[in-house]
Design an enzyme around this catalytic site. Structure first.
Site, PDB file in Angstrom:
ATOM      1  N   ARG A   4      15.252 -28.550  25.238  1.00 48.40           N
ATOM      2  CA  ARG A   4      15.860 -28.119  26.504  1.00 48.40           C
ATOM      3  C   ARG A   4      15.657 -29.135  27.626  1.00 48.40           C
ATOM      4  O   ARG A   4      16.179 -28.925  28.721  1.00 48.40           O
ATOM      5  CB  ARG A   4      15.224 -26.805  26.949  1.00 48.40           C
ATOM      6  CG  ARG A   4      15.988 -25.554  26.503  1.00 48.40           C
ATOM      7  CD  ARG A   4      15.058 -24.374  26.769  1.00 48.40           C
ATOM      8  NE  ARG A   4      15.741 -23.196  27.190  1.00 48.40           N
ATOM      9  CZ  ARG A   4      15.721 -22.041  26.506  1.00 48.40           C
ATOM     10  NH1 ARG A   4      15.078 -21.930  25.379  1.00 48.40           N
ATOM     11  NH2 ARG A   4      16.351 -20.982  26.973  1.00 48.40           N
ATOM     12  N   ARG A  40      17.370 -18.822  35.674  1.00 50.86           N
ATOM     13  CA  ARG A  40      17.448 -19.385  34.316  1.00 50.86           C
ATOM     14  C   ARG A  40      18.743 -20.164  34.133  1.00 50.86           C
ATOM     15  O   ARG A  40      18.769 -21.211  33.492  1.00 50.86           O
ATOM     16  CB  ARG A  40      17.307 -18.275  33.271  1.00 50.86           C
ATOM     17  CG  ARG A  40      15.849 -17.793  33.166  1.00 50.86           C
ATOM     18  CD  ARG A  40      15.730 -16.488  32.425  1.00 50.86           C
ATOM     19  NE  ARG A  40      16.160 -16.600  31.053  1.00 50.86           N
ATOM     20  CZ  ARG A  40      16.705 -15.599  30.367  1.00 50.86           C
ATOM     21  NH1 ARG A  40      16.878 -14.422  30.926  1.00 50.86           N
ATOM     22  NH2 ARG A  40      17.076 -15.779  29.132  1.00 50.86           N
ATOM     23  N   LYS A  61      23.289 -17.134  21.809  1.00 51.31           N
ATOM     24  CA  LYS A  61      22.585 -18.064  20.905  1.00 51.31           C
ATOM     25  C   LYS A  61      21.699 -17.360  19.879  1.00 51.31           C
ATOM     26  O   LYS A  61      21.760 -17.662  18.701  1.00 51.31           O
ATOM     27  CB  LYS A  61      21.646 -18.974  21.709  1.00 51.31           C
ATOM     28  CG  LYS A  61      22.229 -20.222  22.263  1.00 51.31           C
ATOM     29  CD  LYS A  61      21.157 -21.204  22.714  1.00 51.31           C
ATOM     30  CE  LYS A  61      19.942 -20.650  23.434  1.00 51.31           C
ATOM     31  NZ  LYS A  61      20.135 -20.056  24.744  1.00 51.31           N
ATOM     32  N   ARG A  97      21.718  -6.596  28.650  1.00 49.33           N
ATOM     33  CA  ARG A  97      20.596  -6.734  27.727  1.00 49.33           C
ATOM     34  C   ARG A  97      19.299  -6.266  28.397  1.00 49.33           C
ATOM     35  O   ARG A  97      18.446  -5.666  27.756  1.00 49.33           O
ATOM     36  CB  ARG A  97      20.461  -8.191  27.277  1.00 49.33           C
ATOM     37  CG  ARG A  97      19.377  -8.394  26.235  1.00 49.33           C
ATOM     38  CD  ARG A  97      19.359  -9.802  25.689  1.00 49.33           C
ATOM     39  NE  ARG A  97      18.758 -10.730  26.625  1.00 49.33           N
ATOM     40  CZ  ARG A  97      18.739 -12.060  26.452  1.00 49.33           C
ATOM     41  NH1 ARG A  97      19.349 -12.603  25.410  1.00 49.33           N
ATOM     42  NH2 ARG A  97      18.162 -12.844  27.313  1.00 49.33           N
ATOM     43  N   ARG A 139      13.597  -6.907  28.781  1.00 46.49           N
ATOM     44  CA  ARG A 139      12.876  -8.176  28.834  1.00 46.49           C
ATOM     45  C   ARG A 139      12.471  -8.489  30.266  1.00 46.49           C
ATOM     46  O   ARG A 139      13.277  -8.340  31.187  1.00 46.49           O
ATOM     47  CB  ARG A 139      13.779  -9.299  28.302  1.00 46.49           C
ATOM     48  CG  ARG A 139      13.442  -9.720  26.893  1.00 46.49           C
ATOM     49  CD  ARG A 139      14.412 -10.730  26.366  1.00 46.49           C
ATOM     50  NE  ARG A 139      14.375 -12.004  27.082  1.00 46.49           N
ATOM     51  CZ  ARG A 139      14.948 -13.106  26.625  1.00 46.49           C
ATOM     52  NH1 ARG A 139      15.582 -13.092  25.464  1.00 46.49           N
ATOM     53  NH2 ARG A 139      14.895 -14.221  27.308  1.00 46.49           N
TER      54      ARG A 139
HETATM   55  P1  AMP Z   1      15.120 -17.938  25.310  1.00 43.44           P
HETATM   56  O1  AMP Z   1      14.752 -16.748  24.491  1.00 43.44           O
HETATM   57  O2  AMP Z   1      15.544 -19.109  24.473  1.00 43.44           O
HETATM   58  O3  AMP Z   1      16.106 -17.617  26.396  1.00 43.44           O
HETATM   59  O4  AMP Z   1      13.774 -18.400  26.047  1.00 43.44           O
HETATM   60  C1  AMP Z   1      13.095 -17.536  26.950  1.00 43.44           C
HETATM   61  C2  AMP Z   1      12.172 -18.340  27.849  1.00 43.44           C
HETATM   62  O5  AMP Z   1      11.182 -19.020  27.055  1.00 43.44           O
HETATM   63  C3  AMP Z   1      12.835 -19.444  28.657  1.00 43.44           C
HETATM   64  O6  AMP Z   1      13.430 -18.965  29.842  1.00 43.44           O
HETATM   65  C4  AMP Z   1      11.648 -20.360  28.924  1.00 43.44           C
HETATM   66  O7  AMP Z   1      10.796 -19.853  29.930  1.00 43.44           O
HETATM   67  C5  AMP Z   1      10.902 -20.294  27.606  1.00 43.44           C
HETATM   68  N1  AMP Z   1      11.399 -21.334  26.676  1.00 43.44           N
HETATM   69  C6  AMP Z   1      12.052 -21.150  25.500  1.00 43.44           C
HETATM   70  N2  AMP Z   1      12.339 -22.315  24.919  1.00 43.44           N
HETATM   71  C7  AMP Z   1      11.863 -23.290  25.739  1.00 43.44           C
HETATM   72  C8  AMP Z   1      11.874 -24.705  25.710  1.00 43.44           C
HETATM   73  N3  AMP Z   1      12.458 -25.373  24.700  1.00 43.44           N
HETATM   74  N4  AMP Z   1      11.266 -25.357  26.729  1.00 43.44           N
HETATM   75  C9  AMP Z   1      10.672 -24.693  27.739  1.00 43.44           C
HETATM   76  N5  AMP Z   1      10.656 -23.366  27.849  1.00 43.44           N
HETATM   77  C10 AMP Z   1      11.236 -22.652  26.858  1.00 43.44           C
END
Ligand code: AMP
Length: 187
Positions: A88, A144, A13, A127, A133
């Site tokens: 989400r 996740r 993404k 990654r 990370r």
């Molecule tokens: P991502 O980089 O999109 O995989 O997001 C990394 C982490 O940020 C996720 O595993 C969540 O802990 C938090 N996060 C990102 N976007 C959201 C969202 N829309 N709602 C809640 N937590 C989020």
């Protein structure tokens, strides 16, 4: 254009959203990136978010929605955006809808990037070794994916019912997937 990009962790993404947003001339808004920037800067938002991110859980809706509300109010987002990783949850879907409706807008397209679970886990582990990370350990990766399956995957049905959902195969090279995405978006 007002676009939402969905898909499981590791589907690519973030990479695709950056390329596609640039091609379309709209801001790429990644809630994950905004959270990580806040964690890095040690802000109150970052300190709060980190607790959830590190264990693979979602940051609470109230925190996430307020952050997105502020970001969408920035001038560059008034003519369009590509939202990556938001909404989400059911609550976030409703909030986004309300934020846009208030400004007289609505979403044009919701793209779901589909991916094979095994490929996704392998990509995330790779990654982890490259970017380090904190939420890319195998245990957190599995959590996740579980949270995505429970809370986020079901949202696509609602968008499909509204006629907004387009599914794009996220497997293959970055440029193959970009081409599919641009075609799906009519760009
Ligand atoms: P991502 O980089 O999109 O995989 O997001 C990394 C982490 O940020 C996720 O595993 C969540 O802990 C938090 N996060 C990102 N976007 C959201 C969202 N829309 N709602 C809640 N937590 C989020």
């Amino acid at each position: 254009m007002r676009i939402v990009l969905m898909g499981p962790p590791g589907a690519g993404k973030g990479t695709q959203a950056a390329v596609v947003a640039e091609r379309l001339g709209i801001p790429h808004i990644s809630t994950g990136e905004i959270f990580r920037a806040n964690v890095g800067a040690g802000t109150a938002l970052g300190i709060e978010a980190k607790r959830f991110m590190d264990s693979g859980e979602y940051v609470p809706d109230s925190v996430t929605n307020a952050m997105v509300r502020d970001r969408l109010a920035e001038p560059d987002a008034t003519t369009g955006f590509l939202l990556d990783g938001y909404p989400r949850t059911v609550d976030q879907v409703g909030e986004l809808d309300a934020m846009l409706a208030l400004a007289g807008f609505s979403l044009d397209t919701v793209v779901e990037l589909t991916a094979d679970v095994d490929v996704v886990v392998a990509r995330l582990i790779e990654r982890a070794s490259q970017q380090g990370r904190a939420d890319d350990t195998e245990e957190v990766i599995r959590r996740r994916l579980e949270v995505y399956a429970e809370q986020t995957a079901p949202l696509t049905a609602a968008y499909a019912e509204l006629g907004l959902l387009v599914q794009v195969d996220g497997m293959g090279t970055v440029s193959d997937v970009t081409a599919r995405l641009l075609e799906a978006l009519g760009a």
